[in-house]
Design an enzyme around this catalytic site. Structure first.
Site, mmCIF file in Angstrom:
data_model
loop_
_atom_site.group_PDB
_atom_site.id
_atom_site.type_symbol
_atom_site.label_atom_id
_atom_site.label_comp_id
_atom_site.label_asym_id
_atom_site.label_seq_id
_atom_site.Cartn_x
_atom_site.Cartn_y
_atom_site.Cartn_z
ATOM 1 N N GLY A 1 -11.036 -1.041 -0.025
ATOM 2 C CA GLY A 1 -10.175 -0.632 -0.753
ATOM 3 C C GLY A 1 -10.755 0.603 -1.699
ATOM 4 O O GLY A 1 -11.157 1.658 -1.679
ATOM 5 N N GLY B 1 -5.198 -4.583 -2.883
ATOM 6 C CA GLY B 1 -4.212 -4.342 -3.904
ATOM 7 C C GLY B 1 -3.813 -2.956 -4.042
ATOM 8 O O GLY B 1 -4.296 -2.167 -3.394
ATOM 9 N N LYS C 1 -13.786 -5.092 8.960
ATOM 10 C CA LYS C 1 -14.345 -4.042 8.368
ATOM 11 C C LYS C 1 -16.070 -3.679 8.404
ATOM 12 O O LYS C 1 -16.407 -2.855 8.529
ATOM 13 C CB LYS C 1 -14.193 -4.670 6.786
ATOM 14 C CG LYS C 1 -12.638 -4.631 6.354
ATOM 15 C CD LYS C 1 -12.818 -5.278 4.990
ATOM 16 C CE LYS C 1 -11.335 -5.437 4.646
ATOM 17 N NZ LYS C 1 -11.089 -6.250 3.628
ATOM 18 N N VAL D 1 -11.681 0.123 4.782
ATOM 19 C CA VAL D 1 -12.957 -0.926 3.939
ATOM 20 C C VAL D 1 -13.175 -0.890 2.475
ATOM 21 O O VAL D 1 -13.380 0.080 2.169
ATOM 22 C CB VAL D 1 -14.297 -0.457 4.756
ATOM 23 C CG1 VAL D 1 -15.290 -1.464 4.334
ATOM 24 C CG2 VAL D 1 -13.966 -0.442 6.171
ATOM 25 N N VAL E 1 0.784 -1.159 -0.038
ATOM 26 C CA VAL E 1 0.021 -0.019 -0.107
ATOM 27 C C VAL E 1 0.864 1.198 0.067
ATOM 28 O O VAL E 1 0.646 2.304 -0.839
ATOM 29 C CB VAL E 1 -0.832 -0.008 1.120
ATOM 30 C CG1 VAL E 1 -1.852 1.331 1.126
ATOM 31 C CG2 VAL E 1 -1.739 -1.235 0.940
ATOM 32 N N GLY F 1 -0.639 -14.770 -5.297
ATOM 33 C CA GLY F 1 -0.583 -13.506 -4.266
ATOM 34 C C GLY F 1 -1.962 -12.940 -3.963
ATOM 35 O O GLY F 1 -2.209 -11.795 -3.413
ATOM 36 N N ASP G 1 -11.211 -10.596 9.343
ATOM 37 C CA ASP G 1 -10.901 -9.451 8.270
ATOM 38 C C ASP G 1 -12.181 -8.824 7.963
ATOM 39 O O ASP G 1 -12.349 -7.445 8.123
ATOM 40 C CB ASP G 1 -10.069 -9.820 7.187
ATOM 41 C CG ASP G 1 -9.910 -8.346 6.189
ATOM 42 O OD1 ASP G 1 -8.899 -7.567 6.625
ATOM 43 O OD2 ASP G 1 -10.280 -8.441 5.174
ATOM 44 N N LYS H 1 -7.743 -1.653 9.220
ATOM 45 C CA LYS H 1 -9.005 -2.052 9.843
ATOM 46 C C LYS H 1 -8.738 -2.715 11.218
ATOM 47 O O LYS H 1 -9.856 -2.629 12.136
ATOM 48 C CB LYS H 1 -9.778 -2.789 8.971
ATOM 49 C CG LYS H 1 -9.109 -4.153 8.346
ATOM 50 C CD LYS H 1 -8.319 -3.597 7.121
ATOM 51 C CE LYS H 1 -7.896 -5.088 6.666
ATOM 52 N NZ LYS H 1 -7.204 -4.752 5.352
HETATM 53 N N1 LIG Z 1 -2.589 -4.955 0.840
HETATM 54 C C1 LIG Z 1 -3.711 -4.461 0.391
HETATM 55 O O1 LIG Z 1 -4.378 -4.604 -0.492
HETATM 56 C C2 LIG Z 1 -4.565 -3.968 1.710
HETATM 57 C C3 LIG Z 1 -5.665 -3.438 1.545
HETATM 58 C C4 LIG Z 1 -6.398 -2.638 2.195
HETATM 59 C C5 LIG Z 1 -5.616 -2.376 3.355
HETATM 60 N N2 LIG Z 1 -4.389 -2.759 3.743
HETATM 61 C C6 LIG Z 1 -4.017 -2.462 5.097
HETATM 62 O O2 LIG Z 1 -2.906 -1.762 4.992
HETATM 63 C C7 LIG Z 1 -1.667 -1.829 5.936
HETATM 64 C C8 LIG Z 1 -0.531 -2.143 5.087
HETATM 65 O O3 LIG Z 1 -0.522 -3.362 4.235
HETATM 66 P P1 LIG Z 1 0.355 -3.979 3.170
HETATM 67 O O4 LIG Z 1 -0.367 -4.868 2.465
HETATM 68 O O5 LIG Z 1 0.795 -2.693 2.313
HETATM 69 O O6 LIG Z 1 1.549 -4.527 4.074
HETATM 70 P P2 LIG Z 1 2.817 -4.991 3.751
HETATM 71 O O7 LIG Z 1 3.046 -4.960 2.051
HETATM 72 O O8 LIG Z 1 3.286 -6.147 4.385
HETATM 73 O O9 LIG Z 1 3.745 -3.738 3.808
HETATM 74 C C9 LIG Z 1 4.236 -3.435 5.425
HETATM 75 C C10 LIG Z 1 5.196 -2.400 5.558
HETATM 76 O O10 LIG Z 1 5.171 -2.073 6.838
HETATM 77 C C11 LIG Z 1 6.527 -1.949 7.173
HETATM 78 N N3 LIG Z 1 6.912 -2.265 8.673
HETATM 79 C C12 LIG Z 1 6.688 -3.369 9.193
HETATM 80 N N4 LIG Z 1 7.136 -3.315 10.508
HETATM 81 C C13 LIG Z 1 7.431 -1.962 10.578
HETATM 82 C C14 LIG Z 1 7.982 -1.044 11.672
HETATM 83 N N5 LIG Z 1 8.300 -1.724 12.893
HETATM 84 N N6 LIG Z 1 8.357 0.176 11.374
HETATM 85 C C15 LIG Z 1 8.337 0.542 10.246
HETATM 86 N N7 LIG Z 1 7.473 -0.041 9.015
HETATM 87 C C16 LIG Z 1 7.400 -1.412 9.287
HETATM 88 C C17 LIG Z 1 7.498 -2.922 6.181
HETATM 89 O O11 LIG Z 1 8.879 -2.741 6.227
HETATM 90 P P3 LIG Z 1 9.658 -3.647 5.029
HETATM 91 O O12 LIG Z 1 8.857 -3.376 3.824
HETATM 92 O O13 LIG Z 1 11.165 -3.041 5.296
HETATM 93 O O14 LIG Z 1 9.562 -5.031 5.810
HETATM 94 C C18 LIG Z 1 6.492 -2.849 4.848
HETATM 95 O O15 LIG Z 1 7.248 -1.770 4.224
HETATM 96 C C19 LIG Z 1 -2.380 -3.035 6.594
HETATM 97 O O16 LIG Z 1 -3.024 -2.411 7.733
HETATM 98 C C20 LIG Z 1 -3.181 -3.687 5.810
HETATM 99 O O17 LIG Z 1 -4.509 -4.461 6.561
HETATM 100 C C21 LIG Z 1 -3.946 -3.494 2.641
#
Ligand SMILES: NC(=O)c1ccc[n+]([C@@H]2O[C@H](COP(=O)([O-])OP(=O)(O)OC[C@H]3O[C@@H](n4cnc5c(N)ncnc54)[C@H](OP(=O)(O)O)[C@@H]3O)[C@@H](O)[C@H]2O)c1
Length: 431
Positions: free
Chosen positions: A136, A304, A207, A134, A15, A189, A203, A107
Site C-alpha cells: 500500500g 487501508g 505480493k 504491494v 480503495v 476491521g 496474500d 495482487k
Molecule cells: N482494502 C485494502 O486495504 C487494500 C489494500 C491493497 C490492495 N487492495 C486490493 O484492492 C482491491 C479492492 O479492494 P477493496 O478493499 O476496496 O474491496 P471492497 O471494499 O470489497 O470493494 C470492492 C468493490 O468492487 C465492487 N464490485 C464487486 N463486484 C463487482 C462487479 N461485478 N462489477 C463492478 N463492481 C464490483 C463492489 O461493489 P459494491 O460496493 O456495490 O458491493 C465494491 O465497490 C482488491 O484487489 C484488493 O486486494 C485492497
C-alpha cells in the site's frame, strides 16, 4: 493547458472511494504535480443505490464495468474490484486490448496473470501500473524499478500482510491465542470475515511473487511457492521466541543467486532488536540487500483506504506525466525464466518447538533423528516435568539446510510420543 487525464474507476469499496476522496481533497496538488487535471468521468460497482458518502454527481454510472473500455473519453481504468479472475481479469484484458492503461491494486490477479497482462499491454502500447498491489503506502515498487534500478537486488524480506502482523503483535503483547486475536482483528476491521487468504500466507505470496519478479527481472512464479501461514502458532511459541531474543514475523522471502531464485513465505524468528523485528501492528516493511546501495528497509502502512489510494494516485500522476514502465521493470521477453534454488542449497538456523509426552527416551530418539540428518543443536529449553501433560522441548539448530530440516521434521512429526505437530520456523538474523 494540456487536456485532462480522464479515468474510469471500477469498484467503489474501501480503495475506490479512497482514490476518489484523495483526488478531490488534494486536487490542486495532484493537478500541479501531474501537470494536468485528473477527471474521474465514470464509476462502476455492483449496487447503484448504495450511499457511498461521496458526491458522484456529474460522474457517469456504468452498470457493467467492462463497458468503460468502449468509451472514447476514458484513457485509463482503475480496477479496484478484486479477485484473481472473473470480472477483474475480464476488465483488465478488455482495457488493455482497447488501448486503455490499467491501474490496479489486485495482487491476486497479477500474481496469476501478470505475465499475460504485461504482454497484452506491450502489444497495445499501454501500461499496467500496480504500486498499490504491494505494501500500500510504501512506494516499494517505485524504489525497486526506479531508485534501485542500477543495482542487483540480491534478497528481500517483507512483512507484507498487516492482518498477520497485527495478530502476531497482539499475541505477543497480550499473551492471547491466535483464535482470540483473530476474532478481535475481525471486530476492528483489520481482518476479513473470511481471513484465509491473509492468515494462510497466500496474500503475502501474491505480493512476494510480484516483488521478486520486479527485483530480480524474472517471470513471476507463484504456483510452486512454498507457503506456510500463522494459524498454527501458539502464545508459547511467541514467548519462547521472546526468551531467545526474537520476535515472530510472517515473512515473504526471496533471493537471487547465479540466476537462480528462492522464494518462500513462512513465519520466521527475527531479532527483537532489529528494525524488521520492530515493525509492529498493521505496519508493513520490506528489507532488501543490493550490491551497490547495500541494505535498506522501507516501512509504512500496507493497507487501508488512504495508504492504498496514495499508491494509486501516484500511478495516476505518473500516467498523466507520460512516465510509464513495463509492469515488471523490463519487457516480458527480457524477463528470465529462472530456475529455483534447491532446498539443499538454502541454509539457516531453525527454531523447533516439540510438544512431547513426558517419558523416558524422548530426547534420545529426537537426537538420533537430528544426527541422521546432520543437524546439530545450538541451544535447548526443556520446561518442567509433568507425566500427565505434554511438555515443551524448544531447540535452536546450528546452520543446516532446508532439505535435511524438512526430512527430519517429517520423521519427528510421526514419533509416537509427539503430542501435537511440531512447530519449525526459520531464524533470520536480519539486522
Ligand atoms: N482494502 C485494502 O486495504 C487494500 C489494500 C491493497 C490492495 N487492495 C486490493 O484492492 C482491491 C479492492 O479492494 P477493496 O478493499 O476496496 O474491496 P471492497 O471494499 O470489497 O470493494 C470492492 C468493490 O468492487 C465492487 N464490485 C464487486 N463486484 C463487482 C462487479 N461485478 N462489477 C463492478 N463492481 C464490483 C463492489 O461493489 P459494491 O460496493 O456495490 O458491493 C465494491 O465497490 C482488491 O484487489 C484488493 O486486494 C485492497
Amino acid at each position: 493547458m494540456t487536456t485532462p487525464l480522464r479515468i474510469g474507476i471500477a469498484g467503489l469499496g474501501t480503495v475506490g472511494l479512497g482514490v476518489i476522496r484523495m483526488l478531490r481533497d488534494n486536487a490542486d496538488l495532484v493537478t500541479s504535480r501531474a501537470g494536468r487535471q485528473i477527471d474521474v468521468v465514470a464509476v462502476s460497482a455492483r449496487d447503484a443505490q448504495k450511499n457511498r458518502g461521496v458526491d458522484l454527481s456529474g460522474v457517469s454510472w456504468v452498470t457493467d464495468a467492462r463497458d468503460m473500455t468502449e468509451r472514447a473519453d476514458i484513457s485509463a481504468i482503475v480496477e479496484v474490484i478484486g479477485g484473481e479472475g472473473g470480472i477483474s481479469l475480464d476488465l483488465a484484458h478488455k482495457s488493455l486490448a482497447s488501448g486503455k492503461h490499467l491501474i490496479t491494486a489486485n495482487k491476486a490477479m497479477l500474481a496469476h496473470h501478470g505475465t499475460s497482462l504485461a504482454r497484452l499491454a506491450e502489444h497495445h502500447n499501454v501500461s499496467v501500473l500496480c504500486e498499490a498491489a504491494v505494501a500500500g503506502g510504501i512506494p516499494i515498487i517505485k524504489a525497486f524499478r526506479e531508485g534501485l534500478a542500477g543495482n542487483h537486488i540480491r534478497a528481500l524480506y517483507g512483512i507484507l500482510n498487516g492482518t498477520c502482523n497485527y495478530i502476531l503483535t497482539e499475541m505477543r503483547l497480550s499473551d492471547r491465542s491466535f483464535k482470540d486475536v483473530l476474532a478481535e482483528a475481525q471486530t476492528k476491521g483489520y481482518a476479513e470475515s473470511d481471513p484465509s487468504f491473509d492468515i494462510d500466507g497466500i496474500d503475502t505470496g501474491h505480493k512476494l511473487c510480484l516483488l521478486s519478479s520486479m527485483a530480480f527481472g524474472v517471470m513471476p512464479q507463484f504456483s510452486h511457492m512454498p507457503i506456510t501461514g500463522i494459524s498454527h502458532l501458539t502464545p508459547s511459541d511467541i514467548q519462547y521466541a521472546g526468551e531467545l531474543g526474537y520476535r515472530i514475523k510472517l515473512l515473504g522471502m526471496a533471493k537471487c543467486h547465479d540466476g537462480k531464485v528462492w522464494q518462500k513465505v513462512m513465519p520466521c524468528l527475527v531479532p527483537s532488536s532489529s528494525t524488521l523485528g520492530n515493525v509492529e501492528g498493521v505496519y508493513n516493511a520490506v528489507f532488501y540487500e543490493t550490491d551497490f546501495a547495500g541494505q535498506g528497509m522501507m516501512s509504512g502502512r500496507g493497507a487501508g483506504a488512504d495508504p492504498t489510494a496514495s499508491a494509486i494516485v501516484s500511478d495516476i500522476i505518473d500516467l498523466a506525466q507520460g512516465k510509464t514502465r513495463p509492469l515488471f521493470g523490463v519487457s516480458v521477453d527480457r524477463l528470465a525464466s529462472a530456475s529455483m534454488i534447491k532446498p539443499q542449497e538454502i541454509s539457516s538456523r531453525f527454531y523447533m518447538h516439540l510438544r512431547v509426552k513426558d517419558q523416558a527416551g524422548v530426547i534420545a530418539e529426537i537426537s538420533s533423528i537430528l544426527k541422521d540428518h546432520h543437524i546439530s543443536i545450538e541451544s535447548m529449553i526443556q520446561r518442567g516435568r509433568n507425566p500427565d501433560q505434554a511438555v515443551s522441548v524448544v531447540m535452536i539448530t546450528h546452520e543446516t539446510n532446508e532439505s535435511d530440516m524438512a526430512s527430519a521434521y517429517a520423521k519427528m512429526a510421526r514419533l509416537s510420543f509427539m503430542a501435537s505437530p511440531p512447530t519449525q520456523l526459520m531464524i533470520k538474523d536480519i539486522s
